[in-house]
Design an enzyme around this catalytic site. Structure first.
Site, mmCIF file in Angstrom:
data_model
loop_
_atom_site.group_PDB
_atom_site.id
_atom_site.type_symbol
_atom_site.label_atom_id
_atom_site.label_comp_id
_atom_site.label_asym_id
_atom_site.label_seq_id
_atom_site.Cartn_x
_atom_site.Cartn_y
_atom_site.Cartn_z
ATOM 1 N N ARG A 1 90.337 78.899 115.493
ATOM 2 C CA ARG A 1 91.636 78.776 116.158
ATOM 3 C C ARG A 1 92.333 79.773 116.799
ATOM 4 O O ARG A 1 93.451 79.658 117.193
ATOM 5 C CB ARG A 1 92.447 78.616 114.733
ATOM 6 C CG ARG A 1 92.360 77.145 113.974
ATOM 7 C CD ARG A 1 93.140 76.929 112.933
ATOM 8 N NE ARG A 1 92.759 75.524 111.949
ATOM 9 C CZ ARG A 1 92.915 75.145 111.009
ATOM 10 N NH1 ARG A 1 93.755 75.791 110.282
ATOM 11 N NH2 ARG A 1 92.596 74.054 110.500
ATOM 12 N N GLU B 1 82.428 73.721 116.110
ATOM 13 C CA GLU B 1 82.577 72.254 115.904
ATOM 14 C C GLU B 1 80.977 71.892 115.288
ATOM 15 O O GLU B 1 81.063 70.887 114.407
ATOM 16 C CB GLU B 1 83.111 71.463 116.925
ATOM 17 C CG GLU B 1 84.499 71.564 117.267
ATOM 18 C CD GLU B 1 85.261 71.112 116.129
ATOM 19 O OE1 GLU B 1 84.926 70.042 115.183
ATOM 20 O OE2 GLU B 1 86.321 71.653 115.958
ATOM 21 N N THR C 1 79.340 71.450 106.857
ATOM 22 C CA THR C 1 79.218 72.716 106.214
ATOM 23 C C THR C 1 80.776 73.286 105.868
ATOM 24 O O THR C 1 81.453 73.211 106.634
ATOM 25 C CB THR C 1 78.516 73.651 106.938
ATOM 26 O OG1 THR C 1 77.167 73.248 107.371
ATOM 27 C CG2 THR C 1 78.298 75.019 106.540
ATOM 28 N N LEU D 1 72.429 78.538 107.477
ATOM 29 C CA LEU D 1 73.518 77.327 107.556
ATOM 30 C C LEU D 1 72.940 75.821 107.395
ATOM 31 O O LEU D 1 73.640 75.016 107.077
ATOM 32 C CB LEU D 1 74.305 77.536 108.944
ATOM 33 C CG LEU D 1 75.464 78.221 109.145
ATOM 34 C CD1 LEU D 1 75.745 78.272 110.830
ATOM 35 C CD2 LEU D 1 76.338 77.573 108.466
ATOM 36 N N GLY D 2 71.643 75.984 107.224
ATOM 37 C CA GLY D 2 70.960 74.582 106.984
ATOM 38 C C GLY D 2 71.416 73.709 108.011
ATOM 39 O O GLY D 2 71.906 73.913 109.127
ATOM 40 N N TYR D 3 70.675 72.530 107.903
ATOM 41 C CA TYR D 3 70.713 71.366 108.952
ATOM 42 C C TYR D 3 70.379 71.856 110.273
ATOM 43 O O TYR D 3 71.255 71.869 111.118
ATOM 44 C CB TYR D 3 72.007 70.718 108.956
ATOM 45 C CG TYR D 3 72.606 69.987 107.596
ATOM 46 C CD1 TYR D 3 72.102 68.846 107.297
ATOM 47 C CD2 TYR D 3 73.499 70.733 106.794
ATOM 48 C CE1 TYR D 3 72.485 68.368 106.117
ATOM 49 C CE2 TYR D 3 73.729 70.218 105.438
ATOM 50 C CZ TYR D 3 73.228 68.797 105.311
ATOM 51 O OH TYR D 3 73.820 68.295 104.011
ATOM 52 N N TYR E 1 83.751 62.315 117.827
ATOM 53 C CA TYR E 1 84.669 63.225 117.317
ATOM 54 C C TYR E 1 84.421 64.626 117.705
ATOM 55 O O TYR E 1 85.388 65.170 118.438
ATOM 56 C CB TYR E 1 84.356 63.591 115.632
ATOM 57 C CG TYR E 1 85.002 64.843 115.229
ATOM 58 C CD1 TYR E 1 86.310 64.829 115.088
ATOM 59 C CD2 TYR E 1 84.212 66.039 115.097
ATOM 60 C CE1 TYR E 1 86.983 65.850 114.614
ATOM 61 C CE2 TYR E 1 84.703 67.254 114.824
ATOM 62 C CZ TYR E 1 86.151 67.286 114.539
ATOM 63 O OH TYR E 1 86.653 68.495 114.319
ATOM 64 N N ASP F 1 87.775 63.253 112.266
ATOM 65 C CA ASP F 1 86.848 63.329 111.495
ATOM 66 C C ASP F 1 86.988 62.732 110.256
ATOM 67 O O ASP F 1 88.074 61.874 110.098
ATOM 68 C CB ASP F 1 86.541 64.956 111.383
ATOM 69 C CG ASP F 1 87.696 65.532 110.625
ATOM 70 O OD1 ASP F 1 88.826 65.014 110.321
ATOM 71 O OD2 ASP F 1 87.506 66.843 110.285
ATOM 72 N N CYS G 1 95.845 66.045 101.330
ATOM 73 C CA CYS G 1 95.604 64.924 101.335
ATOM 74 C C CYS G 1 94.027 64.852 101.236
ATOM 75 O O CYS G 1 93.333 64.060 102.189
ATOM 76 C CB CYS G 1 96.057 64.039 102.347
ATOM 77 S SG CYS G 1 95.902 62.324 102.268
ATOM 78 N N CYS H 1 100.732 64.142 97.098
ATOM 79 C CA CYS H 1 101.858 63.485 97.598
ATOM 80 C C CYS H 1 103.130 64.252 97.311
ATOM 81 O O CYS H 1 103.906 64.566 98.113
ATOM 82 C CB CYS H 1 102.008 62.197 97.318
ATOM 83 S SG CYS H 1 100.776 61.024 97.884
ATOM 84 N N CYS I 1 104.856 58.506 105.208
ATOM 85 C CA CYS I 1 103.498 57.865 104.768
ATOM 86 C C CYS I 1 103.749 56.683 103.818
ATOM 87 O O CYS I 1 104.348 56.807 102.946
ATOM 88 C CB CYS I 1 102.833 58.909 103.932
ATOM 89 S SG CYS I 1 101.363 58.329 103.257
HETATM 90 S S1 SF4 Z 1 102.101 61.709 101.116
HETATM 91 FE FE1 SF4 Z 1 100.364 60.386 102.137
HETATM 92 S S2 SF4 Z 1 99.481 62.081 103.670
HETATM 93 FE FE2 SF4 Z 1 100.609 63.053 102.086
HETATM 94 S S3 SF4 Z 1 99.206 63.425 100.516
HETATM 95 FE FE3 SF4 Z 1 100.190 61.518 100.052
HETATM 96 S S4 SF4 Z 1 98.784 60.141 100.973
HETATM 97 FE FE4 SF4 Z 1 98.336 61.920 101.728
#
Ligand code: SF4
Length: 238
Positions: A30, A42, A48, A85-87, A125, A143, A211, A218, A227
């Site tokens: 990053r 990537e 991994t 790292l494999g694969y 991706y 992804d 999530c 949540c 959401c």
């Molecule tokens: S609020 Fe929605 S995006 Fe956030 S953890 Fe719950 S299901 Fe996942």
């Protein structure tokens, strides 16, 4: 497919990016916009764990700092540096990709996702990820983690309950192939470059840390109000 309300999209984006700026992990890939370094990360992150890649990534880049260095190596040399790292098919693809980029693209990794997809081992991706994480293009990168967040947030019900692969939290895993998910991802990504980079990193991070495949936290999620799954329960175990 019901299109998400633009106001909901705005809230989702703003809250997610705000959260990421405070909570996002400082990962080595990053800190760079070097297309070659982003591509290496990537490919390594496919199947991994992040912690394992963080260990091997600097070593690989120390040995092969540019696409030309990698292209000039032998398959055995590349395999040796990849050891652990494999694969190994990923290493072979990456090596072949480097050779194609050097011989056919004058050493420049393309920025256009369609051109990227013509390279060995690069799927939808990975092409999106390199375009947005290296070139800051406003393109989605879906992804496993991203697909899960989108399904739960915007496509609950049949699509929202769909299993999203074995990846738990920190892996890139198999890309989301569902066209409805990609279509929503297109709408979610901000149109400008740096915000697009931040958004794509942020939604991946949310899928890795909050999530997750195992549990949707949540109650501590920054995008809960935008959401559809989160609004229904404090702790949703999807
Ligand atoms: S609020 Fe929605 S995006 Fe956030 S953890 Fe719950 S299901 Fe996942």
């Amino acid at each position: 497919m019901t299109r998400p309300d633009p106001k909901v999209i705005t809230v989702f984006r703003r809250r997610l990016m705000h959260w990421f700026r405070r909570q996002g992990r400082d990962l080595p890939w990053r800190r760079t916009r070097d297309p070659y370094a982003v591509l290496v990360s990537e490919i390594m992150l496919q199947q991994t764990q992040v912690t394992r890649v963080a260990e091997y990534y600097p070593r690989f880049l120390d040995t092969y700092p540019t696409v030309r260095h990698l292209a000039a190596a032998t398959p055995d040399q590349v395999r040796e540096v990849w050891q652990g790292l494999g694969y190994y098919r990923r290493a072979a693809h990456l090596h072949r990709l480097a050779q194609v980029v050097v011989t056919e693209q004058d050493g420049t990794i393309p920025r256009d996702p369609a051109e990227l997809r013509r390279l060995p081992g690069v799927g939808r991706y990975t092409a999106g990820a390199v375009a947005t994480f290296a070139y800051e293009l406003a393109t989605p990168a879906v992804d496993t983690n991203v697909a899960r967040v989108i399904r739960r947030a915007f496509l609950p019900g049949k699509a929202g309950r769909r299993k999203s692969g074995k990846a738990v939290g920190q892996q890139r895993g198999k890309p989301g192939t569902d066209s409805a998910v990609w279509e929503i991802a297109e709408r979610l990504v901000p149109r400008r470059g740096t915000p697009a980079w931040t958004f794509n990193q942020a939604i991946m991070e949310l899928g890795a840390l909050v999530c997750t495949a195992r549990v949707a936290r949540c109650g501590e999620c920054p995008v809960r109000s935008a959401c559809r799954t989160g609004r229904k329960s404090v702790i949703a175990d999807c």
